[in-house]
Enzyme design. Sequence first.
Site, PDB file in Angstrom:
ATOM      1  N   GLY A  68     -17.105  16.272   6.334  1.00 52.59           N
ATOM      2  CA  GLY A  68     -17.640  14.924   6.358  1.00 52.59           C
ATOM      3  C   GLY A  68     -19.139  14.743   6.389  1.00 52.59           C
ATOM      4  O   GLY A  68     -19.612  13.634   6.141  1.00 52.59           O
ATOM      5  N   GLU A 121     -14.472  21.820   8.055  1.00 54.98           N
ATOM      6  CA  GLU A 121     -13.965  21.820   6.669  1.00 54.98           C
ATOM      7  C   GLU A 121     -14.957  21.116   5.745  1.00 54.98           C
ATOM      8  O   GLU A 121     -14.615  20.112   5.107  1.00 54.98           O
ATOM      9  CB  GLU A 121     -12.622  21.073   6.608  1.00 54.98           C
ATOM     10  CG  GLU A 121     -11.559  21.578   7.554  1.00 54.98           C
ATOM     11  CD  GLU A 121     -10.350  20.631   7.632  1.00 54.98           C
ATOM     12  OE1 GLU A 121     -10.413  19.499   7.115  1.00 54.98           O
ATOM     13  OE2 GLU A 121      -9.338  21.024   8.226  1.00 54.98           O
ATOM     14  N   PRO A 122     -16.174  21.613   5.642  1.00 58.75           N
ATOM     15  CA  PRO A 122     -17.139  20.905   4.797  1.00 58.75           C
ATOM     16  C   PRO A 122     -16.866  21.114   3.320  1.00 58.75           C
ATOM     17  O   PRO A 122     -16.465  22.196   2.892  1.00 58.75           O
ATOM     18  CB  PRO A 122     -18.478  21.549   5.182  1.00 58.75           C
ATOM     19  CG  PRO A 122     -18.108  22.925   5.616  1.00 58.75           C
ATOM     20  CD  PRO A 122     -16.735  22.840   6.235  1.00 58.75           C
ATOM     21  N   ARG A 147     -18.431  18.437   0.518  1.00 55.55           N
ATOM     22  CA  ARG A 147     -19.582  17.829  -0.151  1.00 55.55           C
ATOM     23  C   ARG A 147     -20.912  18.491   0.232  1.00 55.55           C
ATOM     24  O   ARG A 147     -21.741  18.770  -0.625  1.00 55.55           O
ATOM     25  CB  ARG A 147     -19.643  16.343   0.241  1.00 55.55           C
ATOM     26  CG  ARG A 147     -20.656  15.540  -0.558  1.00 55.55           C
ATOM     27  CD  ARG A 147     -20.863  14.162   0.066  1.00 55.55           C
ATOM     28  NE  ARG A 147     -19.656  13.460   0.372  1.00 55.55           N
ATOM     29  CZ  ARG A 147     -19.011  12.639  -0.458  1.00 55.55           C
ATOM     30  NH1 ARG A 147     -19.481  12.419  -1.658  1.00 55.55           N
ATOM     31  NH2 ARG A 147     -17.904  12.027  -0.063  1.00 55.55           N
ATOM     32  N   ARG A 161     -17.356   9.157  -9.868  1.00 61.07           N
ATOM     33  CA  ARG A 161     -17.867   8.592  -8.621  1.00 61.07           C
ATOM     34  C   ARG A 161     -18.608   7.251  -8.790  1.00 61.07           C
ATOM     35  O   ARG A 161     -18.356   6.321  -8.019  1.00 61.07           O
ATOM     36  CB  ARG A 161     -18.753   9.606  -7.880  1.00 61.07           C
ATOM     37  CG  ARG A 161     -18.037  10.919  -7.543  1.00 61.07           C
ATOM     38  CD  ARG A 161     -18.763  11.757  -6.510  1.00 61.07           C
ATOM     39  NE  ARG A 161     -18.724  11.146  -5.210  1.00 61.07           N
ATOM     40  CZ  ARG A 161     -19.708  10.471  -4.668  1.00 61.07           C
ATOM     41  NH1 ARG A 161     -20.849  10.367  -5.283  1.00 61.07           N
ATOM     42  NH2 ARG A 161     -19.561   9.917  -3.493  1.00 61.07           N
ATOM     43  N   CYS A 164     -13.521   3.623 -23.162  1.00 60.47           N
ATOM     44  CA  CYS A 164     -13.269   2.217 -23.481  1.00 60.47           C
ATOM     45  C   CYS A 164     -12.954   1.397 -22.240  1.00 60.47           C
ATOM     46  O   CYS A 164     -11.838   0.899 -22.063  1.00 60.47           O
ATOM     47  CB  CYS A 164     -12.156   2.120 -24.505  1.00 60.47           C
ATOM     48  SG  CYS A 164     -12.621   2.967 -26.005  1.00 60.47           S
ATOM     49  N   GLU A 165     -13.909   1.314 -21.342  1.00 58.97           N
ATOM     50  CA  GLU A 165     -13.798   0.479 -20.143  1.00 58.97           C
ATOM     51  C   GLU A 165     -15.201   0.052 -19.760  1.00 58.97           C
ATOM     52  O   GLU A 165     -16.121   0.886 -19.794  1.00 58.97           O
ATOM     53  CB  GLU A 165     -13.233   1.287 -18.964  1.00 58.97           C
ATOM     54  CG  GLU A 165     -11.874   1.849 -19.187  1.00 58.97           C
ATOM     55  CD  GLU A 165     -10.969   1.752 -17.969  1.00 58.97           C
ATOM     56  OE1 GLU A 165     -11.265   0.959 -17.057  1.00 58.97           O
ATOM     57  OE2 GLU A 165      -9.969   2.465 -17.974  1.00 58.97           O
ATOM     58  N   TYR A 174     -16.708  16.603  -5.858  1.00 58.01           N
ATOM     59  CA  TYR A 174     -15.864  15.538  -6.389  1.00 58.01           C
ATOM     60  C   TYR A 174     -16.345  15.109  -7.782  1.00 58.01           C
ATOM     61  O   TYR A 174     -16.203  13.959  -8.163  1.00 58.01           O
ATOM     62  CB  TYR A 174     -15.807  14.354  -5.413  1.00 58.01           C
ATOM     63  CG  TYR A 174     -15.469  14.797  -4.005  1.00 58.01           C
ATOM     64  CD1 TYR A 174     -14.196  15.246  -3.705  1.00 58.01           C
ATOM     65  CD2 TYR A 174     -16.444  14.850  -2.999  1.00 58.01           C
ATOM     66  CE1 TYR A 174     -13.877  15.696  -2.430  1.00 58.01           C
ATOM     67  CE2 TYR A 174     -16.141  15.304  -1.720  1.00 58.01           C
ATOM     68  CZ  TYR A 174     -14.853  15.723  -1.449  1.00 58.01           C
ATOM     69  OH  TYR A 174     -14.548  16.183  -0.197  1.00 58.01           O
TER      70      TYR A 174
HETATM   71  N1  LLP Z   1     -11.060  17.818   5.321  1.00 57.70           N
HETATM   72  C1  LLP Z   1     -10.220  16.814   4.986  1.00 57.70           C
HETATM   73  C2  LLP Z   1      -8.926  16.719   5.665  1.00 57.70           C
HETATM   74  C3  LLP Z   1     -10.580  15.898   3.992  1.00 57.70           C
HETATM   75  O1  LLP Z   1      -9.755  14.906   3.676  1.00 57.70           O
HETATM   76  C4  LLP Z   1     -11.831  16.025   3.340  1.00 57.70           C
HETATM   77  C5  LLP Z   1     -12.239  15.103   2.289  1.00 57.70           C
HETATM   78  C6  LLP Z   1     -12.679  17.097   3.723  1.00 57.70           C
HETATM   79  C7  LLP Z   1     -12.252  17.960   4.722  1.00 57.70           C
HETATM   80  C8  LLP Z   1     -14.009  17.343   3.078  1.00 57.70           C
HETATM   81  O2  LLP Z   1     -14.889  16.307   3.345  1.00 57.70           O
HETATM   82  P1  LLP Z   1     -16.420  16.416   2.889  1.00 57.70           P
HETATM   83  O3  LLP Z   1     -17.091  17.481   3.730  1.00 57.70           O
HETATM   84  O4  LLP Z   1     -16.444  16.764   1.472  1.00 57.70           O
HETATM   85  O5  LLP Z   1     -16.960  15.069   3.160  1.00 57.70           O
HETATM   86  N2  LLP Z   1     -13.834  11.736  -3.603  1.00 57.70           N
HETATM   87  C9  LLP Z   1     -14.696  11.195  -2.555  1.00 57.70           C
HETATM   88  C10 LLP Z   1     -14.587  12.002  -1.281  1.00 57.70           C
HETATM   89  C11 LLP Z   1     -13.173  12.138  -0.779  1.00 57.70           C
HETATM   90  C12 LLP Z   1     -13.098  12.946   0.471  1.00 57.70           C
HETATM   91  C13 LLP Z   1     -11.674  13.267   0.796  1.00 57.70           C
HETATM   92  N3  LLP Z   1     -11.509  14.123   1.918  1.00 57.70           N
HETATM   93  C14 LLP Z   1     -16.104  11.120  -3.077  1.00 57.70           C
HETATM   94  O6  LLP Z   1     -16.357  11.514  -4.219  1.00 57.70           O
HETATM   95  O7  LLP Z   1     -16.986  10.635  -2.370  1.00 57.70           O
END
Ligand code: LLP
Length: 416
Positions: A241, A276-277, A279, A315, A345-346, A374
Amino acid sequence: MDASVFNYRNGDLMVEDIRLRSLAESLGTPLYVYSTQAIQTNFRAYQQAFVGRPYLIAYSVKAASNLAILRLIQREGGGCDIVSGGELARALKAEVDPQKIVFSGVGKTALEMAAALKAGILSFNVESAPELRLLSATAQSLGRKAPISLRVNPDVDPQTHPYVATGLRESKFGLPVGEAYQLYLQAKNDPGLEIVGVDCHIGSQLTSVGPFQAAAERLLVLMSQLKAAGINLKLLDLGGGLGIDYHGEKIPPVAEYAQAFRAIYAAFPGLTIILEPGRSVVGAAAVLLVTVLYDKITPYKRFIITDGGMNDLIRPSLYGSYHVIKPVKDLDRPLTQVNVVGPICESGDFLAQDRALPLVEAGETLAVFGAGAYGFSMSSNYNSRPRPAEVLVSGSTCRVIRARETSEDLIRGESF
Ligand code: LLP
């Protein structure tokens, strides 16, 4: 997070020691270009922040799931956070240690559970009572015990885009703390389950540490209650997150984020913290290269139409997200207000709206920043467009880690 690998040198935008223009010329566009150095730097920042304490950095595969990226993480000693049988297969193929794999997600099937049980993963992050029942039954049918952590919904506002906020009580994710406590008591005596930890994930693209701290505090209360009930947990998974700087966001450094876990280590020495990083590891480590097809001027708007669209990077269309766009040649030209759009086409097909960009001409290439997370993983074949190639750069070398799709790929498996 490290975006410093993308710099202009003698008028050319570089990734590490390679000109992005050369990559576009030799490999075509749209093209995803990842930097090994940036991924390593970002991943190592997490490891360094926890040195001397038990921890596991389980990279969230969904952010960018190419085998070469998973392999890079594996070589760094990392694990994986997976959400499907497909991601499990990828992680295993990249030879990630199954004991470093955690399985998240609200909709695991019995087949996916069985595959993960056979692989011997570290923990299932379980999100509901019926899922727990199915997991127990599946494990027993295989003569195994499923290692479980219950995903708690701490009801914390992560102050992020509503589509990526997951820790509010109205969301489909996790279990209310009270229900989780009851389920732990049941699981304790379940022959198909082995309690190993507790889990939560409150959202994505968080720009402050406060919500993580609030979530951790709620989990700590639950862990103390469980301890009093004779249930001792080995793992505390705080999800992913931490955000990245897309457009001037101020992101706390990983070290500061890790400070938020001090109280947890103090209260439960020996506990392994899992993060669980996704992004923050890969987001700033890649650009999407697109080439200008047309400069279309209408009485109302000026459109830079590129060969990359919402099927390549969704995104901006899906979340209204901002990605910096720069020409790969440093152009000393006047700025003009444009919409950068794709060929789909959108009307929702855009990479940027009302953006001041140096005037660009057909044939010139643009780099869309912050595309590593993503980006490719959410790309599609919409409008029957082959998905882009992916390349991984390291110093002055580069490797195609996914070939550009062909029209044959588009119809594979179809018949008439
Ligand atoms: N763990 C779980 C259970 C998750 O659902 C997610 C992301 C992560 C870890 C990784 O989170 P991060 O560190 O990447 O923030 N498609 C969206 C983001 C969706 C995130 C879904 N879950 C975007 O492009 O912003």
